[in-house]
Every structure is written in C-alpha cells, then in structure tokens.
Scaffold this motif. Structure first.
Motif, PDB file in Angstrom:
ATOM      1  N   ALA A  76      29.614   2.712  66.323  1.00 18.80           N
ATOM      2  CA  ALA A  76      28.237   2.388  65.944  1.00 18.80           C
ATOM      3  C   ALA A  76      27.273   3.443  66.471  1.00 18.80           C
ATOM      4  CB  ALA A  76      27.864   1.003  66.479  1.00 18.80           C
ATOM      5  N   GLU A  77      27.528   3.937  67.676  1.00 16.51           N
ATOM      6  CA  GLU A  77      26.678   4.987  68.251  1.00 16.51           C
ATOM      7  C   GLU A  77      26.791   6.274  67.439  1.00 16.51           C
ATOM      8  OE1 GLU A  77      26.409   7.650  72.310  1.00 16.51           O
ATOM      9  OE2 GLU A  77      27.203   5.620  72.491  1.00 16.51           O
ATOM     10  N   TYR A  78      28.007   6.622  67.031  1.00 16.74           N
ATOM     11  CA  TYR A  78      28.195   7.821  66.218  1.00 16.74           C
ATOM     12  C   TYR A  78      27.381   7.718  64.931  1.00 16.74           C
ATOM     13  CZ  TYR A  78      30.456  11.689  63.800  1.00 16.74           C
ATOM     14  OH  TYR A  78      30.684  12.871  63.136  1.00 16.74           O
ATOM     15  N   ASP A  79      27.502   6.579  64.254  1.00 17.25           N
ATOM     16  CA  ASP A  79      26.784   6.406  62.996  1.00 17.25           C
ATOM     17  C   ASP A  79      25.275   6.484  63.203  1.00 17.25           C
ATOM     18  OD1 ASP A  79      29.160   6.125  61.657  1.00 17.25           O
ATOM     19  OD2 ASP A  79      29.106   3.939  61.621  1.00 17.25           O
ATOM     20  N   ALA A  80      24.779   5.874  64.276  1.00 17.58           N
ATOM     21  CA  ALA A  80      23.339   5.856  64.531  1.00 17.58           C
ATOM     22  C   ALA A  80      22.799   7.247  64.845  1.00 17.58           C
ATOM     23  CB  ALA A  80      23.025   4.895  65.676  1.00 17.58           C
ATOM     24  N   LEU A  81      23.578   8.046  65.552  1.00 12.60           N
ATOM     25  CA  LEU A  81      23.117   9.372  65.963  1.00 12.60           C
ATOM     26  C   LEU A  81      23.294  10.418  64.876  1.00 12.60           C
ATOM     27  CD1 LEU A  81      24.476   9.574  69.626  1.00 12.60           C
ATOM     28  CD2 LEU A  81      22.072   9.490  68.950  1.00 12.60           C
TER      29      LEU A  81
END
Length: 206
Positions: A76-81
């Motif tokens: 989720a962090e990868y997608d958000a960043l």
C-alpha cells in the motif's frame, strides 16, 4: 539473502555483494516485494562482519522495517508513493529529476548508452529505461555479467557517472522526507548510503 548481502568482503565476494545489492534495490524499487523476498528480508542478518561498517545502520533499519510492517502495508505504501492516480508523490525516473519531465533528453542519452552495451528494454516492460529499478539492474549486469567486454569496471563507472550519479541522491532524499514513507524511507536511506559508497569508490579510480 543472508549470504548475498555483505558489508566487507575481499575480491570476488565483494563484487558479488555489490551485484546482489543492486539486484535487491532493483526488485524493491520496481514493485512491492513478493512474499518470498519479503520473508528473506525479515530474517536477514543485520550485524556486519566489520563492526561499524558504513551500511550496517541503514541495513538494520531496513530489516527492522520489514519485520515491523506487514507485506500488505508495504504494498500500500508503494502504491501511495510511486503509483497513485495521475502524478505520483515521488518519481522514480531519472528524466524527471534531471530535466523536470519524463521522456526527455536524459532518456535519449540513456538509450544510446544501452544500445552501445548491447542492451535494450524487455518487450512488455511498461516503465521506461530511466526507472531506478532498470538502472540498478543494468549496474548489476555490468558487475556480474559473463561478457567481460561489457561487464567490467570501466563500463560500470561510465554508466554510473552518466546515468545514476546525477540524480539518485535527490530521489532518495525526497522519499526519505515524505511524511507517509516508512518502509521506503528505510530503503531510500540504505540506497542513498550504498550509492554514496559506489560514487566514492569510482572517484578513487582517478
């Protein structure tokens, strides 16, 4: 991974360690880590053979983040960043950092360099060649490839200086400073330290 990530090793083992770190960075910057890789990261050794080694602290933080966060949180962090709808929070492409926009002159120069090395983007790969993961994978090849005419120290230095050195520090700093970065903050700090070591080592060849 326990054997691949080394912080002080002689001769061929040092080159293997460099190649493996580039390979790891390529995987982690290209996409959220797959289950097998993430489990390996969570159990990786964090104590360097040489006490106080330069990368030990940031590597320990990266392993610690992988143990603290679930793989779904990291995805989720990868997608958000780096994904998102429209403009990502942080661009992973050299052209953006060097020229302020995607698909600019730095990408053209990179493609010329890759062609000279006999390399090209794999069919079906959606990202352009100036994605940090592609550049790390190219460096891995230039270290560990079988063709000594291409995979050698001179090629590594030329490619790093021309296509990596000028922008990765700014990219890593931008990721580390982002308020929602956690796992990727740790990854960016480890990568920043590693790229700094690489730059210093190439400078010593003068």
């Amino acid at each position: 991974m326990n054997q691949a990530i080394q912080f002080a090793a002689p001769d061929d083992r040092e080159e293997l360690a460099r190649a493996e770190i580039y390979g790891l960075l390529a995987q982690l910057f290209y996409a959220p880590p797959p289950a097998e890789l993430y489990e390996q990261l969570r159990v990786a050794v964090t104590v360097a053979p040489a006490p106080g080694a330069f990368l030990e602290s940031s590597w320990t933080e990266l392993v610690g983040a992988s143990r603290r966060l679930g793989r779904e949180q990291v995805a989720a962090e990868y997608d958000a960043l780096f994904q998102g709808l429209g403009k990502p929070e942080v661009f992973l492409y050299g052209s953006h950092h060097l020229a302020g926009a995607l698909n600019e002159k730095p990408l053209v120069a990179l493609r010329d360099s890759l062609a000279a090395l006999g390399l090209a983007r794999a069919p079906g790969m959606p990202e352009t060649e100036d994605h940090i993961a592609y550049l790390c994978e190219t460096m891995r090849y230039l270290i560990a490839g079988d063709d000594a005419g291409v995979s050698n120290l001179a090629s590594q230095r030329r490619f790093f200086d021309a296509h990596v050195r000028g922008w990765v520090d700014a990219m890593c700093a931008q990721i580390a400073a982002h308020p929602t970065a956690d796992f990727y903050r740790s990854l960016s700090l480890f990568a920043q330290g590693f790229f700094s070591v690489e730059a210093q080592a190439f400078d010593m060849l003068d």
